[in-house]
Design a protein around this motif. Structure first.
Motif, short mmCIF file in Angstrom:
data_model
loop_
_atom_site.label_atom_id
_atom_site.label_comp_id
_atom_site.label_asym_id
_atom_site.label_seq_id
_atom_site.Cartn_x
_atom_site.Cartn_y
_atom_site.Cartn_z
N GLY A 19 3.57 4.00 0.52
CA GLY A 19 3.03 2.66 0.70
C GLY A 19 3.93 1.77 1.53
O GLY A 19 3.49 1.10 2.47
N GLU A 33 -3.40 4.51 9.48
CA GLU A 33 -3.66 5.02 8.13
C GLU A 33 -4.73 6.09 8.22
O GLU A 33 -5.84 5.84 8.69
CB GLU A 33 -4.11 3.88 7.21
CG GLU A 33 -4.52 4.30 5.83
CD GLU A 33 -3.45 5.07 5.07
OE1 GLU A 33 -3.71 6.23 4.70
OE2 GLU A 33 -2.36 4.51 4.84
N MET A 38 -7.89 3.86 2.05
CA MET A 38 -6.74 2.98 2.20
C MET A 38 -6.81 2.22 3.53
O MET A 38 -6.36 1.07 3.61
CB MET A 38 -5.43 3.76 2.09
CG MET A 38 -5.19 4.35 0.69
SD MET A 38 -5.38 3.17 -0.66
CE MET A 38 -3.94 2.15 -0.44
N PHE A 49 -3.35 -3.70 0.33
CA PHE A 49 -2.98 -2.30 0.50
C PHE A 49 -1.69 -2.00 -0.27
O PHE A 49 -1.62 -1.06 -1.05
CB PHE A 49 -2.80 -2.00 2.00
CG PHE A 49 -2.17 -0.67 2.29
CD1 PHE A 49 -2.94 0.47 2.42
CD2 PHE A 49 -0.79 -0.55 2.46
CE1 PHE A 49 -2.37 1.70 2.70
CE2 PHE A 49 -0.21 0.67 2.74
CZ PHE A 49 -1.00 1.80 2.87
N CYS A 52 -2.13 -2.17 -4.05
CA CYS A 52 -2.81 -0.98 -4.57
C CYS A 52 -1.83 0.18 -4.73
O CYS A 52 -1.86 0.90 -5.74
CB CYS A 52 -3.97 -0.57 -3.67
SG CYS A 52 -5.39 -1.66 -3.75
N LYS A 53 -0.97 0.37 -3.73
CA LYS A 53 0.02 1.45 -3.80
C LYS A 53 1.01 1.20 -4.95
O LYS A 53 1.37 2.13 -5.69
CB LYS A 53 0.76 1.60 -2.47
CG LYS A 53 -0.12 2.03 -1.31
CD LYS A 53 -0.74 3.40 -1.51
CE LYS A 53 0.19 4.49 -1.05
NZ LYS A 53 -0.41 5.82 -1.08
#
Length: 105
Positions: A19, A33, A38, A49, A52-53
């Motif tokens: 990430g 990406e 993603m 993004f 989320c990671k």
């Protein structure tokens, strides 16, 4: 053989590294990406993004702390797949970082 908790931790750390490195590479416009999901999240917000990671890594760390099973061999095989994928993704990151740093000279 590695304990299952170590596998979860390793996958979580590699996910977090992915990430951060993807965020840096995308911000510097050095990489794209490859994961369509993603990529869609990136298009919404680079910060989303990254969140989320981070959230996925935290989830994996919590699993590592609380995971109990009698099916150790099965889970080792299941966890080997994301581990190998993240190791290959990490190798790709090292490749573009090496290329980018070489281009700075």
């Amino acid at each position: 053989m590695f304990p299952i908790k170590i596998l979860f931790w390793t996958i979580g750390i590699l996910n977090l590294a992915d990430g951060i490195l993807t965020y840096i590479g995308m911000q510097l416009q050095l990489i794209g990406e490859a994961n369509p999901l993603m990529s869609s999240i990136w298009e919404l917000s680079p910060y989303l993004f990254l969140c989320c990671k981070i959230a996925l890594s935290i989830f994996l760390f919590i699993l590592a702390a609380n995971f109990k099973t009698k099916h150790v061999k099965t889970w080792r095989m299941i966890l080997a797949i994301p581990l190998l994928l993240y190791l290959s993704i990490f190798a790709v990151h090292l490749t573009w970082i090496t290329y980018a740093l070489g281009g700075l000279r």
